[in-house]
Design an enzyme around this catalytic site. Structure first.
Site, PDB file in Angstrom:
ATOM      1  N   ARG A 120       6.400  19.687   4.551  1.00 18.50           N
ATOM      2  CA  ARG A 120       7.337  18.735   4.918  1.00 18.50           C
ATOM      3  C   ARG A 120       8.445  19.227   5.557  1.00 18.50           C
ATOM      4  NH1 ARG A 120       9.355  15.078   2.247  1.00 18.50           N
ATOM      5  NH2 ARG A 120       9.289  13.302   3.561  1.00 18.50           N
ATOM      6  N   CYS A 168       4.139  33.438   9.544  1.00 20.45           N
ATOM      7  CA  CYS A 168       4.682  34.124  10.736  1.00 20.45           C
ATOM      8  C   CYS A 168       5.288  32.948  11.684  1.00 20.45           C
ATOM      9  CB  CYS A 168       3.847  34.971  11.376  1.00 20.45           C
ATOM     10  SG  CYS A 168       3.160  36.443  10.368  1.00 20.45           S
ATOM     11  N   GLU A 179       0.614  -1.290  -0.152  1.00 19.20           N
ATOM     12  CA  GLU A 179       0.066  -0.080   0.081  1.00 19.20           C
ATOM     13  C   GLU A 179       0.786   1.112  -0.135  1.00 19.20           C
ATOM     14  OE1 GLU A 179      -2.605  -0.761   3.497  1.00 19.20           O
ATOM     15  OE2 GLU A 179      -1.080  -0.024   4.758  1.00 19.20           O
TER      16      GLU A 179
HETATM   17  C1  LIG Z   1       0.728   6.485   4.939  1.00 20.21           C
HETATM   18  C2  LIG Z   1       0.326   5.215   4.964  1.00 20.21           C
HETATM   19  C3  LIG Z   1       0.738   4.455   4.141  1.00 20.21           C
HETATM   20  C4  LIG Z   1       1.345   4.991   2.717  1.00 20.21           C
HETATM   21  O1  LIG Z   1       2.688   5.427   3.120  1.00 20.21           O
HETATM   22  P1  LIG Z   1       3.645   5.972   1.853  1.00 20.21           P
HETATM   23  O2  LIG Z   1       4.898   6.374   2.762  1.00 20.21           O
HETATM   24  O3  LIG Z   1       3.075   7.243   1.468  1.00 20.21           O
HETATM   25  O4  LIG Z   1       3.776   4.806   0.953  1.00 20.21           O
HETATM   26  C5  LIG Z   1       0.402   2.859   3.872  1.00 20.21           C
HETATM   27  N1  LIG Z   1      -0.360   2.451   4.875  1.00 20.21           N
HETATM   28  C6  LIG Z   1      -0.651   3.112   5.911  1.00 20.21           C
HETATM   29  C7  LIG Z   1      -1.421   2.288   7.018  1.00 20.21           C
HETATM   30  C8  LIG Z   1      -0.373   4.441   6.020  1.00 20.21           C
HETATM   31  O5  LIG Z   1      -0.533   5.070   7.392  1.00 20.21           O
END
Ligand SMILES: *Cc1c(COP(=O)(O)O)cnc(C)c1O
Length: 423
Positions: free
Chosen positions: A311, A342, A273
């Site tokens: 970031r 600010c 994911e």
């Molecule tokens: C943020 C997140 C991702 C994606 O993370 P990346 O660093 O964008 O690949 C996948 N799974 C979960 C549970 C997340 O919180």
């Protein structure tokens, strides 16, 4: 000096875009996104049923979701709005993974109604879901390895992270699911963020393969997929190298053949994911230099701020900056590149060697295609910028307009603003 991070567009193109859509704006490169999706799918093509659930939070724009969906990616959601975005582009059912934490019941319900894979964050959520909306046929658990694994910078040490089940809770939880009549089971973890060492993901696969085998032996529950999470990093710094996806895919395949096949768990789907690695390198924040300032340090002031990209301010993250038209000029001045909030952490770069920047020069901030615009905010009355898509045929499409003051005031119950936004 040779520009180590070449751009998929030139100065003339960007200046032309800026005539129609004033800076700052985000620009996403469709071709690059598609290529990355294909590389990822190719690296795991050995795995039947492989899918990367694109983490919607990274770039929650339906036009981008349409692109990644057309490349075969699913959606990873953690909120109702993200589920709605998936739904609008036709992602549904098990093309969606719902990985949330401290989850309100209405969010579980929305995910269940869409047929998404529910990935529970805590053992107490079994009863929580069962008692109010009923458990679906397929349930997944998020594992937190705690002291068994050291984490990395952004996600922290697993032992200190609020997410997931302990190992003992996993065994108890699957047993409970079985007793409650759940038929299908998944196993998930997410222990890395922006990790550039590919072997980290191979070790995560080893950890989940081993767990899936032991769960089968000890609980009699057959795990049908392991989700290794996201977190594949991108080379923000010019001297960094991207993760070699082919090698990671191949090494995980070897482990699969060593562990899962002889263990009798084949076919076990391997899924990911990732958000950042899919769109991160293919998004750019384009901004114009408006000021110079020379006090105890030298500053270049631009028309974007931390409200557009937090970031650097939040994590001290490095984002490479190219000054358009000066790619090959000597980087002979050292400056802080700053926005107008600010807040003194409103800096895109600190002590950065750049070519001599003049007012009106256009600066491109690299690798802003994930967790960039999405983390934008309105503090200090700053408005979020437009998002543009550079299509494969070279056309530029506005995929989100810039916010207006009417947007900013829309939620205020104060007559003068209301009449303004009702007009
Ligand atoms: C943020 C997140 C991702 C994606 O993370 P990346 O660093 O964008 O690949 C996948 N799974 C979960 C549970 C997340 O919180």
């Amino acid at each position: 000096m040779i520009n180590p991070k070449p751009l998929p567009f030139d100065e003339a193109t960007v200046r032309k875009i800026a005539e129609k859509y004033p800076t700052p704006f985000y620009l996403y490169d469709e071709k690059g996104i598609r290529e990355t999706c294909r590389q990822l799918n190719e690296a795991f093509s050995w795995s039947e049923g492989f899918i990367n659930y694109y983490a919607v939070k990274a770039l929650p724009n339906p036009h981008i979701l349409e692109i990644v969906k057309s490349e075969g990616l699913g959606g990873d959601c953690s909120s109702i709005a993200e589920l709605m975005l998936c739904q609008t582009v036709g992602l549904e059912g098990e093309q969606i993974m719902f990985t949330s934490n401290n989850t309100p019941i209405n969010e579980y319900k929305a995910a269940k109604d869409l047929g998404a894979v529910l990935n529970l964050d805590d053992i107490s959520h079994i009863d929580f879901v069962d008692e109010s909306i009923g458990l679906p046929e397929l349930v997944s658990f998020r594992f937190n390895p705690g002291p068994a694994r050291t984490g990395n910078v952004i996600i922290g040490t697993p032992e200190e992270a609020k997410y997931g089940f302990t190992e003992q809770q996993l065994f108890d939880g699957y047993k409970k699911l079985k007793d409650l009549g759940v038929k299908r089971f998944g196993l998930h973890t997410m222990v890395a963020s922006n990790e550039l060492d590919g072997s980290f993901f191979v070790e995560t696969a080893r950890m989940l393969f081993d767990l899936a085998l032991r769960i089968q032996q000890q609980v009699g529950v057959r795990i049908e997929f392991v989700n290794l999470g996201g977190g594949i990093g991108i080379p923000y710094r010019p001297e960094q190298q991207p993760v070699d996806l082919k090698v990671v895919g191949k090494n995980i395949q070897s482990l699969y053949n060593e562990m899962i096949v002889p263990g009798g768990l084949h076919p076990l789907r391997v899924v990911l994911e990732n958000g950042r690695m899919v769109t991160g390198p293919h998004g750019y924040l384009v901004t114009t230099c408006i000021h110079h300032k020379h006090i105890y340090r030298d500053y270049v002031g631009v028309d974007a701020s931390m409200a557009n990209l937090m970031r650097p301010g939040m994590y001290g993250a490095y984002h490479h900056i190219t000054v358009l038209g000066k790619e090959n000029a000597d980087h002979d001045q050292v400056v802080d590149v700053v926005g107008s909030l600010c807040e003194n952490n409103d800096k895109f770069a600190i002590h950065r060697p750049l070519p001599r920047v003049e007012s009106g020069d256009v600066l491109v901030i690299h690798d802003a295609g994930a967790h960039g615009h999405a983390m934008g905010f309105q503090y200090n009355g700053k408005l979020r910028s437009a998002e543009l898509l550079l299509k494969e045929n070279g056309d530029v499409q506005l995929i989100r307009r810039a916010e207006t003051y009417a947007d900013y005031f829309a939620t205020l119950d104060f007559a003068p603003f209301h009449s303004a936004s009702e007009k």
